[in-house]
Design an enzyme around this catalytic site. Structure first.
Site, PDB file in Angstrom:
ATOM      1  N   THR A 165      38.539  34.565  38.334  1.00  0.00           N
ATOM      2  CA  THR A 165      39.661  33.743  38.789  1.00  0.00           C
ATOM      3  C   THR A 165      39.076  32.859  39.871  1.00  0.00           C
ATOM      4  OG1 THR A 165      41.169  35.602  38.511  1.00  0.00           O
ATOM      5  CG2 THR A 165      41.865  33.960  40.097  1.00  0.00           C
ATOM      6  N   LEU A 194      49.981  38.370  31.452  1.00  0.00           N
ATOM      7  CA  LEU A 194      49.824  37.745  32.758  1.00  0.00           C
ATOM      8  C   LEU A 194      48.963  38.660  33.606  1.00  0.00           C
ATOM      9  CD1 LEU A 194      53.363  36.430  33.810  1.00  0.00           C
ATOM     10  CD2 LEU A 194      51.485  35.172  32.749  1.00  0.00           C
ATOM     11  N   GLY A 195      48.012  38.090  34.303  1.00  0.00           N
ATOM     12  CA  GLY A 195      47.254  38.872  35.269  1.00  0.00           C
ATOM     13  C   GLY A 195      47.966  38.822  36.612  1.00  0.00           C
ATOM     14  N   ASP A 196      47.211  39.053  37.668  1.00  0.00           N
ATOM     15  CA  ASP A 196      47.819  39.082  39.001  1.00  0.00           C
ATOM     16  C   ASP A 196      47.905  37.693  39.649  1.00  0.00           C
ATOM     17  OD1 ASP A 196      45.055  38.846  39.256  1.00  0.00           O
ATOM     18  OD2 ASP A 196      44.914  40.152  40.999  1.00  0.00           O
ATOM     19  N   THR A 216      40.557  38.874  43.144  1.00  0.00           N
ATOM     20  CA  THR A 216      40.000  38.483  41.849  1.00  0.00           C
ATOM     21  C   THR A 216      39.640  39.757  41.099  1.00  0.00           C
ATOM     22  OG1 THR A 216      37.766  38.392  42.745  1.00  0.00           O
ATOM     23  CG2 THR A 216      39.027  36.352  42.801  1.00  0.00           C
ATOM     24  N   GLY A 217      39.355  39.603  39.816  1.00  0.00           N
ATOM     25  CA  GLY A 217      38.990  40.781  39.030  1.00  0.00           C
ATOM     26  C   GLY A 217      40.170  41.276  38.219  1.00  0.00           C
ATOM     27  N   ALA A 218      40.194  42.578  37.996  1.00  0.00           N
ATOM     28  CA  ALA A 218      41.172  43.175  37.068  1.00  0.00           C
ATOM     29  C   ALA A 218      42.572  43.154  37.676  1.00  0.00           C
ATOM     30  CB  ALA A 218      40.753  44.592  36.730  1.00  0.00           C
TER      31      ALA A 218
END
Ligand code: GLY
Length: 329
Positions: A165, A194-196, A216-218
């Site tokens: 991200t 949707l991610g975070d 960022t990341g999972a």
């Protein structure tokens, strides 16, 4: 004044820093910086050139937050527009809503005259095509896309396991804290995931009274742990920015099952202190920082904290893609 961006923010942070130094409002500086990352085709997790979903379509998420008004604007699953951060900012500026998704977000983007663009590049289309031919069964390829995607979303090897991200945090000359995010999300994600990044409180949060945080990341992990809001709330409760990040990492230790992978937490307080920690991170994880007195933004290594002995990672996945700067994804 301060501005921090994650590793992917390299192409945008000099502009954000220059604007802040000239006295621009924090959100203007962040938007300008993030737009440059969205245009940077070397960054495969943001904007044009971002990895597509399982159907080979690029779905973009972005958000902006002003820490004094606590107004936010976010878009999720936006297809076909060049600058999701600009659309997210206009949700904040113009609408009585905080988050638009899918067709509604696209309708609003068209209404405000946002620029349309083909988001797939030769590289991202080719990577998806190679995955499709190698991993999708012959029968499913015949019926595609009328097939059950669930198993592919579990098994697909994202070309860049980092699920990255771009995130920016800043305090402007008037001491307003702001945050901004933009991403194409997890490559080979289930359509509609949707991610975070567009979820305020998970992927980002800013409160000018205390501090700001972005991850960022999972995103699946920070959504479950409410990480960005938690970091700012821990600062409100009296913790330093460093202790607040540690406490948010402790919250993550309680996560059981689901996707457990890598997350980098970036945080600043309202006095110019910061801390960046890569949870389950790898050597080479870094971030960018600019404060007055620095000629240009500089890269610093993120601290690494291991909380999950075996992150969910398919054997060999890291070797599928090497970022142009040689850093892990
Ligand atoms: N952190 C970005 C995502 O999970 O989509």
């Amino acid at each position: 004044m301060i501005v921090i961006a994650n590793n992917e923010g390299k192409s945008g942070i000099p502009t954000a820093a220059r604007l802040l130094a000239a006295g621009a409002p924090g959100l203007d500086a962040l938007e300008a910086g993030i737009e440059l990352v969205e245009d940077d085709e070397e960054v495969c997790t943001v904007g044009r050139g971002g990895w597509p979903n399982l159907l080979g379509e690029v779905e973009l998420d972005a958000s902006a937050m002003h820490g004094t008004s606590l107004r936010t604007g976010a878009v999720g699953g936006l297809k076909g527009f060049r600058h999701p951060i600009r659309v997210a900012r206009q949700v904040l500026e113009r609408l009585p809503h905080e988050l638009l998704i899918g067709a509604g977000a696209e309708r609003f983007a068209a209404e405000i005259g946002a620029e349309r663009i083909e988001l797939l590049t030769e590289r991202s289309r080719g990577a998806w095509q190679r995955w499709f031919e190698a991993e999708v069964s012959e029968e499913d390829r015949r019926r595609w896309p009328e097939v059950a995607l669930e198993r592919y979303c579990h098994d697909a090897v994202d070309p860049e396991i980092g699920k990255d991200t771009t995130v920016f945090l800043a305090q402007d000359a008037e001491r307003h804290l702001v945050s901004g995010t933009s991403t194409s999300g997890w490559g080979w994600k289930y359509p509609g995931r949707l991610g975070d990044s567009p979820i305020i409180g998970a992927g980002s949060y800013a409160d000018s009274r205390y501090g700001a945080c972005a991850c960022t990341g999972a995103g699946e992990m920070t959504i479950r742990a409410g990480t960005s809001r938690a970091v700012v709330l821990y600062m409100k409760m009296g913790m330093s920015v460093g202790r607040a990040v540690e406490e948010a990492i402790n919250d993550m230790r309680a996560l059981q099952g689901g996707l457990l992978n890598r997350v980098t937490i970036h945080a600043i307080d309202n006095r110019g202190n910061h801390r960046v920690v890569a949870v389950n991170g790898m050597e080479g994880n870094h971030y960018w920082l600019w404060t007055p007195g620095m000629d240009a933004p500089q890269a610093f290594p993120a601290e690494i904290v291991e909380i999950t002995p075996q992150v969910t990672r398919k054997k060999g996945a890291m070797s599928v893609y090497t970022r142009p700067d040689g850093m892990p994804g």
